[in-house]
Design a protein around this motif. Structure first.
Motif, PDB file in Angstrom:
ATOM      1  N   PHE A  64      40.622  45.324  34.988  1.00  0.00           N
ATOM      2  CA  PHE A  64      39.667  46.209  36.057  1.00  0.00           C
ATOM      3  C   PHE A  64      38.814  46.881  35.487  1.00  0.00           C
ATOM      4  N   SER A  65      38.828  47.642  34.489  1.00  0.00           N
ATOM      5  CA  SER A  65      37.718  48.369  33.972  1.00  0.00           C
ATOM      6  C   SER A  65      36.604  47.723  33.506  1.00  0.00           C
ATOM      7  N   SER A  66      36.805  46.468  32.939  1.00  0.00           N
ATOM      8  CA  SER A  66      35.601  45.601  32.636  1.00  0.00           C
ATOM      9  C   SER A  66      34.853  45.064  33.967  1.00  0.00           C
ATOM     10  N   LEU A  67      35.679  44.803  34.959  1.00  0.00           N
ATOM     11  CA  LEU A  67      35.060  44.466  36.195  1.00  0.00           C
ATOM     12  C   LEU A  67      34.555  45.693  36.885  1.00  0.00           C
ATOM     13  N   ARG A  68      34.741  46.630  36.761  1.00  0.00           N
ATOM     14  CA  ARG A  68      34.269  47.777  37.169  1.00  0.00           C
ATOM     15  C   ARG A  68      32.891  48.053  36.486  1.00  0.00           C
ATOM     16  N   ARG A  69      32.719  48.173  35.177  1.00  0.00           N
ATOM     17  CA  ARG A  69      31.709  48.238  34.397  1.00  0.00           C
ATOM     18  C   ARG A  69      30.516  47.257  34.728  1.00  0.00           C
ATOM     19  N   GLY A  70      30.895  45.851  35.067  1.00  0.00           N
ATOM     20  CA  GLY A  70      30.057  44.666  35.085  1.00  0.00           C
ATOM     21  C   GLY A  70      29.650  44.779  36.515  1.00  0.00           C
ATOM     22  N   LEU A  71      30.562  45.103  37.469  1.00  0.00           N
ATOM     23  CA  LEU A  71      30.172  44.856  39.048  1.00  0.00           C
ATOM     24  C   LEU A  71      30.352  46.348  39.632  1.00  0.00           C
ATOM     25  N   PRO A  72      29.355  47.328  39.288  1.00  0.00           N
ATOM     26  CA  PRO A  72      29.574  48.608  39.692  1.00  0.00           C
ATOM     27  C   PRO A  72      29.562  48.777  41.377  1.00  0.00           C
ATOM     28  N   ASP A  73      29.090  47.694  41.902  1.00  0.00           N
ATOM     29  CA  ASP A  73      28.721  47.828  43.509  1.00  0.00           C
ATOM     30  C   ASP A  73      29.941  46.687  44.103  1.00  0.00           C
ATOM     31  N   ALA A  74      30.600  46.178  43.397  1.00  0.00           N
ATOM     32  CA  ALA A  74      31.419  45.272  44.002  1.00  0.00           C
ATOM     33  C   ALA A  74      32.839  45.916  44.528  1.00  0.00           C
ATOM     34  N   ARG A  75      33.710  45.280  45.484  1.00  0.00           N
ATOM     35  CA  ARG A  75      34.766  45.560  45.740  1.00  0.00           C
ATOM     36  C   ARG A  75      35.754  44.830  45.134  1.00  0.00           C
ATOM     37  N   ILE A  76      36.688  45.472  44.259  1.00  0.00           N
ATOM     38  CA  ILE A  76      37.744  44.876  43.497  1.00  0.00           C
ATOM     39  C   ILE A  76      39.099  45.038  44.061  1.00  0.00           C
ATOM     40  N   ILE A  77      39.672  44.007  44.634  1.00  0.00           N
ATOM     41  CA  ILE A  77      40.890  44.135  45.382  1.00  0.00           C
ATOM     42  C   ILE A  77      41.923  43.218  44.675  1.00  0.00           C
ATOM     43  N   MET A  78      43.047  43.997  44.368  1.00  0.00           N
ATOM     44  CA  MET A  78      44.201  43.225  43.555  1.00  0.00           C
ATOM     45  C   MET A  78      45.240  42.773  44.597  1.00  0.00           C
ATOM     46  N   GLN A  79      45.474  41.310  44.578  1.00  0.00           N
ATOM     47  CA  GLN A  79      46.481  40.688  45.228  1.00  0.00           C
ATOM     48  C   GLN A  79      47.944  40.900  44.982  1.00  0.00           C
ATOM     49  N   ILE A  80      48.967  41.211  45.806  1.00  0.00           N
ATOM     50  CA  ILE A  80      50.355  41.077  45.371  1.00  0.00           C
ATOM     51  C   ILE A  80      50.637  39.930  46.331  1.00  0.00           C
ATOM     52  N   MET A  81      50.898  38.785  45.652  1.00  0.00           N
ATOM     53  CA  MET A  81      51.181  37.415  46.090  1.00  0.00           C
ATOM     54  C   MET A  81      52.569  37.458  46.721  1.00  0.00           C
TER      55      MET A  81
END
Length: 218
Positions: free
Chosen positions: A120-137
């Motif tokens: 999550f931290s890496s995605l947040r740094r690399g994609l600061p404007d993206a929405r990151i959504i965790m799925q519980i399947m």
């Protein structure tokens, strides 16, 4: 201080969601989604229908690409986070707890939590404007469930990391559990992997609404 920082992340995430939605509405550029995860993503079959649903309800093109591997643990996800970032998506859908929870993986709950937190931290740094959504399947049962006796603890650890990193969460479990036992057995015949038809029926509507907002709620 830690609580203040976490509150900031949640607020930042909310502002980013609003800004992203406004940007889509004004510019109508293609919406790019990356589905990042395990066989539940790689074999899911719900990505094409999700792209079609979003394209129809938003009125402009939406695509769903995958960075996923059957049997992948969270450590694989961490190694391939840069691949997701290179695709420059607007939205990332993440799920990595299911294989960590299998006894033969020898991955502790704390290690799994730390690894998804790093993702999550890496995605947040690399994609600061993206929405990151965790799925519980979907739920697991049968031999797959027996191999994952502490399944819920891994989910809880990933939820904690999502909240700590300002990551959104979509939880599909209640919709799966609304099925009867017979329906659930047919929908998830091996106890772990839903059929593409069942996954599409359960997941696409809520995902479209989560990503596209009220325009995609029906």
């Amino acid at each position: 201080m830690k609580r203040l920082y976490q509150s900031f992340l949640v607020l930042f995430g909310s502002v980013t969601i609003a800004a992203t939605a406004q940007n889509f509405d004004s510019q109508k550029h293609p919406l790019k989604i990356v589905a990042f995860g395990t066989s539940l993503t790689a074999r899911g079959g719900w990505q094409g229908p999700l792209a079609e649903k979003l394209s129809a309800c938003l009125g402009w093109s939406a695509t769903v690409e995958m960075v996923a591997k059957s049997g992948a643990p969270s450590s694989w996800g961490l190694e391939h986070t840069s691949e997701v970032i290179r695709l420059k998506p607007d939205v990332v859908l993440v799920e990595f707890y299911a294989n960590d929870a299998a006894l033969n993986r020898f991955t502790s709950v704390s290690t799994s939590g730390d690894t998804i937190g790093a993702i999550f931290s890496s995605l947040r740094r690399g994609l600061p404007d993206a929405r990151i959504i965790m799925q519980i399947m979907n739920p697991v049962s049968g031999m797959a469930g027996m191999a994952r006796p502490y399944f819920s603890l891994y989910i809880d650890a990933h939820i904690r990391q999502a909240k700590a990193n300002g990551v959104e969460i979509i939880d599909h479990r209640s919709r799966w559990m609304s099925l009867s036992q017979n329906e659930l057995a047919k929908a998830i015949p091996d106890g772990l992997h839903p059929s593409p038809k069942a996954a599409t029926s359960i997941m696409v509507g809520p995902l479209a609404e989560k990503i596209g907002g009220v325009n995609c709620s029906s």
